[in-house]
Structures are given as C-alpha cells and as structure tokens.
Design an enzyme around this catalytic site. Structure first.
Site, short mmCIF file in Angstrom:
data_model
loop_
_atom_site.label_atom_id
_atom_site.label_comp_id
_atom_site.label_asym_id
_atom_site.label_seq_id
_atom_site.Cartn_x
_atom_site.Cartn_y
_atom_site.Cartn_z
N PRO A 187 118.63 93.58 107.24
CA PRO A 187 119.22 92.25 106.51
C PRO A 187 119.16 92.13 105.06
O PRO A 187 118.07 92.34 104.51
CB PRO A 187 118.47 91.02 107.31
CG PRO A 187 118.01 91.90 108.59
CD PRO A 187 117.67 93.12 108.18
N GLU A 188 120.08 91.90 104.35
CA GLU A 188 120.21 91.68 103.06
C GLU A 188 120.46 90.26 102.51
O GLU A 188 120.13 89.51 103.49
CB GLU A 188 121.13 92.26 102.34
CG GLU A 188 121.34 93.92 102.58
CD GLU A 188 122.20 94.82 102.03
OE1 GLU A 188 122.95 94.45 101.07
OE2 GLU A 188 122.68 95.87 102.67
N HIS A 236 111.88 93.06 123.11
CA HIS A 236 111.39 93.30 121.95
C HIS A 236 110.92 91.99 121.25
O HIS A 236 110.74 91.96 119.90
CB HIS A 236 112.46 93.68 121.17
CG HIS A 236 113.04 95.03 121.84
ND1 HIS A 236 112.20 96.25 122.00
CD2 HIS A 236 114.33 95.34 122.25
CE1 HIS A 236 113.03 97.25 122.63
NE2 HIS A 236 114.16 96.63 122.71
N ARG A 270 112.64 97.66 116.12
CA ARG A 270 111.91 98.72 115.48
C ARG A 270 110.61 98.32 115.20
O ARG A 270 109.85 99.48 114.61
CB ARG A 270 113.05 99.15 114.30
CG ARG A 270 114.25 99.71 114.66
CD ARG A 270 114.23 101.04 115.31
NE ARG A 270 113.82 102.02 114.28
CZ ARG A 270 114.49 102.60 113.43
NH1 ARG A 270 115.85 102.30 113.37
NH2 ARG A 270 114.16 103.51 112.80
#
Length: 282
Positions: free
Chosen positions: A2-3, A99, A118
């Site tokens: 995400p930016e 997750h 991740r």
C-alpha cells in the site's frame, strides 16, 4: 505494498469509525507483529482503557493518537501495513481468518482486526513521554509529504541536481518524498512524459515542474478512487480500491497505451519493475 493513497484511504476510514471508543481488550495472534513493545502484555498495558482521538498519516505509516478517559495523552498506536497488511472494521462475531494477527476489541461491541498474509507489517505502542520517531525509527528518514508546501519543483531541482539515479529510482526514495511507491511513480512519470530511465540530474526545471504536478494529480485521483487494489489491499470495510482500473501504465505490460495505442513496456530498474509507454515518454 500500500502506498500513500491506500494508507490515506485507510486513515480516513479509521477516523470515521474508531474515534472515542475505548479499547477494552486485545489479542495478539502472532507475536512478531509487535515491533514495540515486543511483549503482548506490555503492548496491551499501554492501550487498554485508552481511546483513539485522531488518526494521522506520515508517508506509509499510520499513527493513532491515544488518550485516557480523563483526556490525558496516552501515546500513539503506530501501524505499517507493509506488503499485505489490512486493518478491517468488523463485527467481533465474524469468523477469524487464518491471517489475522492482532485483534482490538472496542467498546459497544466493535472490533478492529489487523490482517497480514505475508507477516511483514508491524505495530507499535509509543508511550506518551516519547516522540513517535524515537520509537518508530523509520519515520526519521522520511522526506516531505507530496502535498506539503516544502515539496515543490524547486525542492526537486535542488535534491536531484547531482543525482545520477534514474528518475524512477529517485521517486521511490522515501527520503526524497514520502509515500510514493512503484504504482504512483510509474503513473506520475507517464503523466509528465518522462521515461523511468532518464537520469535525475538530466531532468530540467520545466520537466521537473511537470513531474511535480503529475505527482499531485495522480495521488489526488487515486485517493478519490479509494486507492489501488491489485492483490491484497482493502479499505477498512474490506472494499477494493478502484484506481487500478484506470491506471495509465502500471501493471499493463503489453496492453495498448490509453493515449497512443503503443504497447506498454516493462523493464527492471534496481530490482523493481517500471512500466512506461515508449511513444509518450521520452
């Protein structure tokens, strides 16, 4: 990862739903998600019985300002989503996904979940007697925000005048400008007509001014679209961002340029992909 537009979208969503609700308890399902304190009991000791008064964004970091019930400052909750992190606002009775890494139980039967496939994302509690940058050390190296007055064509000229890095690599440097990553560097370079391989020091004042405006334009458009979802990013309600459907070049290798129909090309620069139109960008 995400930016800026994605993190800004999450920030705005968190400000809509989490403020002034007490954190009544929490659960850490993966201990290494905590960067500071690294022990769950110490982390919750700082957070339980506080409430969030405001969410701020610095680059790709989220900072939730905390207060005690008497209004006394209680520090900050820091979050970096990294590659696959998500903050989701859910009913506590919803099944917990595989997750899910951290659960925040708030007053009035609400829950904020931190999901991260991740497991690269990190959370911090910053005590009230500390500045966020003293605990979240990544904040120390950040350059100006793109929408700050200090980020200007003149600033870019001064910082890039002696740099022989490709302009795409320079834009990914968080010490130059905070919050821009692979997606919006590619998009801004397309809008400004610059190839990603052009050396920073060879980019003249006129083209730097075009690049500066392109950065602001593409970030504004993406924020209005709720960010970009190509894989894991979601807003706090689990909704995809819509910018990816109108992207000019990013992730469009081999597809026709939306302006000239030339196939979009992809190259590698310092291990990162760069997408561009060989006709529109020089």
């Amino acid at each position: 990862m995400p930016e800026l537009p994605e993190v800004e979208t999450v920030r705005r969503g968190l400000n809509r739903v989490t403020l002034h609700r007490s954190i009544v308890r929490g659960d850490v399902l993966l201990a290494r998600t905590l960067a500071y304190p690294d022990r769950p009991e110490a982390f919750w000791a700082g957070l339980v019985n506080t409430h969030l008064t405001d969410w701020q964004r610095r680059g790709k970091y989220l900072l939730g300002q905390l207060a005690q019930n008497d209004g006394k400052a209680a520090g900050y909750l820091g979050v970096h989503l990294r590659m696959t992190g998500q903050l989701l606002w859910v009913d506590p009775m919803e099944p917990v996904p595989t997750h899910c890494r951290v659960r925040f139980f708030l007053a009035d039967h609400h829950e904020l979940r931190y999901i991260d496939q991740r497991t690269f994302g990190r959370l911090w509690w910053v005590p009230p007697d500390q500045e966020p940058a003293s605990i979240i050390t990544g904040l120390q190296a950040l350059g100006p925000e793109p929408f700050d007055e200090t980020f200007s064509p003149t600033y870019l000229k001064q910082r890039l005048a002696h740099s022989r890095r490709p302009i795409k690599n320079a834009l990914l440097d968080q010490s130059l400008v905070a919050g821009i990553g692979n997606i919006y560097a590619d998009e801004a370079l397309f809008l400004s007509g610059l190839r990603p391989t052009v050396l920073s020091c060879q980019t003249g004042p006129r083209r730097l001014a075009q690049l500066h405006q392109a950065i602001l334009d593409v970030l504004t458009t993406s924020i209005e679209s709720g960010g970009t979802t190509f894989s894991d990013y979601r807003d706090i309600y689990g909704v995809n961002g819509n910018y990816g459907g109108v992207a000019w070049v990013y992730d469009r290798e081999g597809q026709p340029c939306r302006r000239c129909q030339t196939p979009i090309q992809r190259i590698k620069l310092a291990g990162r992909s760069a997408h561009y139109c060989p006709q529109c960008q020089r």
